[in-house]
Design a protein around this motif. Structure first.
Motif, PDB file in Angstrom:
ATOM      1  N   HIS A  94       0.814  -1.614  -0.058  1.00 19.57           N
ATOM      2  CA  HIS A  94      -0.160  -0.471   0.121  1.00 19.57           C
ATOM      3  C   HIS A  94       1.102   1.299   0.266  1.00 19.57           C
ATOM      4  O   HIS A  94       2.030   1.399   0.565  1.00 19.57           O
ATOM      5  CB  HIS A  94      -0.829   0.309   0.803  1.00 19.57           C
ATOM      6  CG  HIS A  94      -2.014  -1.287   1.356  1.00 19.57           C
ATOM      7  ND1 HIS A  94      -3.056  -0.812  -0.088  1.00 19.57           N
ATOM      8  CD2 HIS A  94      -2.504  -2.029   2.185  1.00 19.57           C
ATOM      9  CE1 HIS A  94      -4.200  -1.616   0.105  1.00 19.57           C
ATOM     10  NE2 HIS A  94      -3.156  -2.594   1.228  1.00 19.57           N
ATOM     11  N   THR A  99      -0.606   0.069  -4.482  1.00 24.81           N
ATOM     12  CA  THR A  99      -2.159   0.746  -4.491  1.00 24.81           C
ATOM     13  C   THR A  99      -1.464   2.145  -3.837  1.00 24.81           C
ATOM     14  O   THR A  99      -0.801   2.588  -3.682  1.00 24.81           O
ATOM     15  CB  THR A  99      -3.040   0.601  -3.380  1.00 24.81           C
ATOM     16  OG1 THR A  99      -2.239   0.992  -1.579  1.00 24.81           O
ATOM     17  CG2 THR A  99      -3.641  -1.096  -3.185  1.00 24.81           C
ATOM     18  N   TYR A 158      -6.427   3.078  -5.716  1.00 26.69           N
ATOM     19  CA  TYR A 158      -7.560   2.365  -5.129  1.00 26.69           C
ATOM     20  C   TYR A 158      -8.506   3.653  -5.201  1.00 26.69           C
ATOM     21  O   TYR A 158      -9.654   3.297  -4.932  1.00 26.69           O
ATOM     22  CB  TYR A 158      -6.828   2.939  -3.861  1.00 26.69           C
ATOM     23  CG  TYR A 158      -6.325   3.820  -2.925  1.00 26.69           C
ATOM     24  CD1 TYR A 158      -7.375   4.788  -2.435  1.00 26.69           C
ATOM     25  CD2 TYR A 158      -5.049   4.404  -3.315  1.00 26.69           C
ATOM     26  CE1 TYR A 158      -6.893   5.613  -1.823  1.00 26.69           C
ATOM     27  CE2 TYR A 158      -4.884   5.793  -2.588  1.00 26.69           C
ATOM     28  CZ  TYR A 158      -5.700   6.678  -1.934  1.00 26.69           C
ATOM     29  OH  TYR A 158      -5.702   7.393  -1.718  1.00 26.69           O
ATOM     30  N   PHE A 215      -9.468  -2.597  -4.892  1.00 25.51           N
ATOM     31  CA  PHE A 215      -8.170  -2.860  -4.925  1.00 25.51           C
ATOM     32  C   PHE A 215      -8.473  -4.064  -5.077  1.00 25.51           C
ATOM     33  O   PHE A 215      -7.536  -4.967  -5.215  1.00 25.51           O
ATOM     34  CB  PHE A 215      -7.532  -2.337  -3.734  1.00 25.51           C
ATOM     35  CG  PHE A 215      -7.261  -1.943  -2.270  1.00 25.51           C
ATOM     36  CD1 PHE A 215      -7.368  -3.058  -1.816  1.00 25.51           C
ATOM     37  CD2 PHE A 215      -7.851  -1.461  -1.640  1.00 25.51           C
ATOM     38  CE1 PHE A 215      -7.122  -3.748  -0.012  1.00 25.51           C
ATOM     39  CE2 PHE A 215      -7.982  -1.527  -0.399  1.00 25.51           C
ATOM     40  CZ  PHE A 215      -7.396  -2.365   0.550  1.00 25.51           C
ATOM     41  N   VAL A 267       0.935  -9.068   3.399  1.00 21.41           N
ATOM     42  CA  VAL A 267       0.566  -7.276   2.253  1.00 21.41           C
ATOM     43  C   VAL A 267       1.623  -6.474   3.340  1.00 21.41           C
ATOM     44  O   VAL A 267       1.909  -7.028   4.551  1.00 21.41           O
ATOM     45  CB  VAL A 267      -0.853  -6.982   2.528  1.00 21.41           C
ATOM     46  CG1 VAL A 267      -1.621  -5.310   2.438  1.00 21.41           C
ATOM     47  CG2 VAL A 267      -1.944  -7.758   1.616  1.00 21.41           C
ATOM     48  N   ASP A 306       0.825  -3.029   4.375  1.00 22.51           N
ATOM     49  CA  ASP A 306       0.565  -2.101   4.955  1.00 22.51           C
ATOM     50  C   ASP A 306       0.846  -0.558   5.642  1.00 22.51           C
ATOM     51  O   ASP A 306       0.918  -0.870   7.533  1.00 22.51           O
ATOM     52  CB  ASP A 306      -1.055  -2.711   5.242  1.00 22.51           C
ATOM     53  CG  ASP A 306      -2.005  -1.276   4.886  1.00 22.51           C
ATOM     54  OD1 ASP A 306      -1.871   0.010   5.027  1.00 22.51           O
ATOM     55  OD2 ASP A 306      -3.247  -1.941   5.690  1.00 22.51           O
ATOM     56  N   VAL A 365      -1.091   2.441   5.806  1.00 23.33           N
ATOM     57  CA  VAL A 365      -1.737   3.098   5.245  1.00 23.33           C
ATOM     58  C   VAL A 365      -2.882   2.490   7.418  1.00 23.33           C
ATOM     59  O   VAL A 365      -3.539   3.860   7.503  1.00 23.33           O
ATOM     60  CB  VAL A 365      -3.020   2.792   4.284  1.00 23.33           C
ATOM     61  CG1 VAL A 365      -3.961   3.525   4.434  1.00 23.33           C
ATOM     62  CG2 VAL A 365      -1.777   2.965   3.170  1.00 23.33           C
ATOM     63  N   THR A 371      -7.545   0.645   4.777  1.00 21.54           N
ATOM     64  CA  THR A 371      -7.136  -0.025   3.954  1.00 21.54           C
ATOM     65  C   THR A 371      -6.812  -1.625   4.838  1.00 21.54           C
ATOM     66  O   THR A 371      -6.981  -2.721   3.815  1.00 21.54           O
ATOM     67  CB  THR A 371      -5.871  -0.429   3.748  1.00 21.54           C
ATOM     68  OG1 THR A 371      -5.288   0.419   4.503  1.00 21.54           O
ATOM     69  CG2 THR A 371      -5.830   0.748   2.964  1.00 21.54           C
ATOM     70  N   SER A 402      -7.080  -5.677   2.957  1.00 23.96           N
ATOM     71  CA  SER A 402      -5.955  -5.873   3.044  1.00 23.96           C
ATOM     72  C   SER A 402      -6.432  -7.565   3.499  1.00 23.96           C
ATOM     73  O   SER A 402      -5.457  -8.475   2.102  1.00 23.96           O
ATOM     74  CB  SER A 402      -4.998  -5.767   3.547  1.00 23.96           C
ATOM     75  OG  SER A 402      -4.347  -4.576   2.777  1.00 23.96           O
ATOM     76  N   THR A 427       1.212  -4.872   9.252  1.00 19.68           N
ATOM     77  CA  THR A 427       0.169  -3.799   9.653  1.00 19.68           C
ATOM     78  C   THR A 427       1.641  -2.461   9.883  1.00 19.68           C
ATOM     79  O   THR A 427       2.011  -2.998  11.975  1.00 19.68           O
ATOM     80  CB  THR A 427      -0.895  -3.541  10.793  1.00 19.68           C
ATOM     81  OG1 THR A 427      -1.496  -2.381  10.283  1.00 19.68           O
ATOM     82  CG2 THR A 427      -0.820  -3.920  11.677  1.00 19.68           C
TER      83      THR A 427
END
Length: 326
Positions: free
Chosen positions: A148, A172, A193, A198, A214, A216, A218, A222, A226, A238
């Motif tokens: 992301h 994204t 996105y 997505f 993933v 991430d 963000v 998301t 995700s 994350t």
């Protein structure tokens, strides 16, 4: 020589709380360095410290990342000498200054091939990409991964690095310009996105299989989507929350979506041991010096105008890395 200045905050809030003030950095104590700073890295975590999302004891300096030249060393410091070029990316806060005193064990020597602006742009973001791709979920050739904010600081580095490891990168982005930038840096499949779902696009690109991991940064906007992008036994990393904190979830959700792995890592834990910091920085220096990863300093601001830099970052007006210049 002019009086040293630093950006300091006396209260948490918006960019307007940033003040450019004279201060006395003092002499380095035992185990410390005094560094003349040449360039400072701007990172989303700086806005969290400023806003109070990650609270600091006030008044406080800001900034975890920078590069410069050692002016003086404290008692017991043997790894560095005055004149050495150094960089750091894991704090402590106080890099938004033209001079700082800092723990020697948080600094690393800069190779000749890397200048101060590049170093300031890459230490925190590049070491983050390093631990994410090499340790949190170890990317293998043939993997497909989702990144992301692929045109951001960590994103551009991670896309290039993952591609160099033989992975297919889906990313994204928020605009066609950012899609082009990500595509030029190893992202095989940029997804707009704001215009596309997505999750549906990831499923389409992977033939319904999903991705191995993933990455991430963000957060809230998301996170749940995700999880739906992952293949069974996939890894959800994350590592940031630029859109806000991730909502609470029930662990059973991870089982329902494929016995997924979920982690919320930080660079600080991955580099808390000196040996890990040196190894992570060394791997980053190698991949940059080899040309496999290019560091894009897309914006510079005078350090005294850090408030403008924070506004640009928070409004998604920046790409790549941003450097503040004392």
């Amino acid at each position: 020589m002019s009086t040293p200045h630093a950006i300091r905050i006396h209260e948490h809030g918006g960019p307007e709380v940033l003040r450019w003030e004279p201060f006395d950095p003092g002499a380095p104590g035992p185990g410390e360095l005094r560094v003349r700073i040449g360039a400072v890295g701007l990172n989303f975590i700086d806005t969290y410290h400023r806003s109070g999302l990650y609270s600091l004891a006030l008044p406080s300096g800001l900034g975890l990342e920078g590069a410069g030249t050692v002016e003086a060393i404290g008692e017991g410091v043997s790894e560095f000498a005055p004149g050495d070029r150094v960089a750091w990316g894991t704090g402590p806060v106080g890099s938004y200054a033209d001079v700082r005193v800092m723990p020697a064990d948080k600094a690393v020597k800069l190779p000749d091939a890397i200048d101060e602006r590049t170093a300031a742009a890459m230490m925190l973001q590049g070491m983050t990409a390093c631990y994410l791709l090499r340790r949190t979920y170890r990317v293998q050739a043939g993997d497909t991964v989702l990144v992301h904010a692929a045109a951001g600081g960590v994103g551009l580095i991670a896309c290039q690095w993952a591609a160099a490891l033989g992975a297919t990168v889906i990313g994204t982005v928020g605009s066609k310009e950012k899609a082009g930038l990500a595509a030029a840096h190893g992202c095989a499949h940029p997804i707009l996105y704001r215009e596309e779902d997505f999750v549906a696009r990831v499923k389409e690109i992977t033939g319904g299989a999903g991705v191995a991991a993933v990455y991430d940064g963000v957060g809230r906007d998301t996170f749940l989507g995700s999880l739906d992008c992952l293949q069974p036994l996939g890894t959800m990393v994350t590592f940031g929350n630029s859109s806000g904190p991730v909502p609470a979830i029930e662990p059973l959700l991870l089982a329902q979506k494929g016995s997924l792995f979920l982690t919320r890592p930080t660079l600080f834990h991955y580099t808390s041991k000196r040996a890990d910091l040196l190894a992570t920085a060394g791997e980053l220096f190698d991949v940059v010096a080899s040309g496999r990863v290019r560091i894009e300093v897309a914006q510079t601001f005078p350090l005294a105008e850090a408030a403008s830099a924070h506004r640009a970052l928070e409004s998604r007006a920046t790409t790549g890395s941003t450097v503040l210049l004392p």
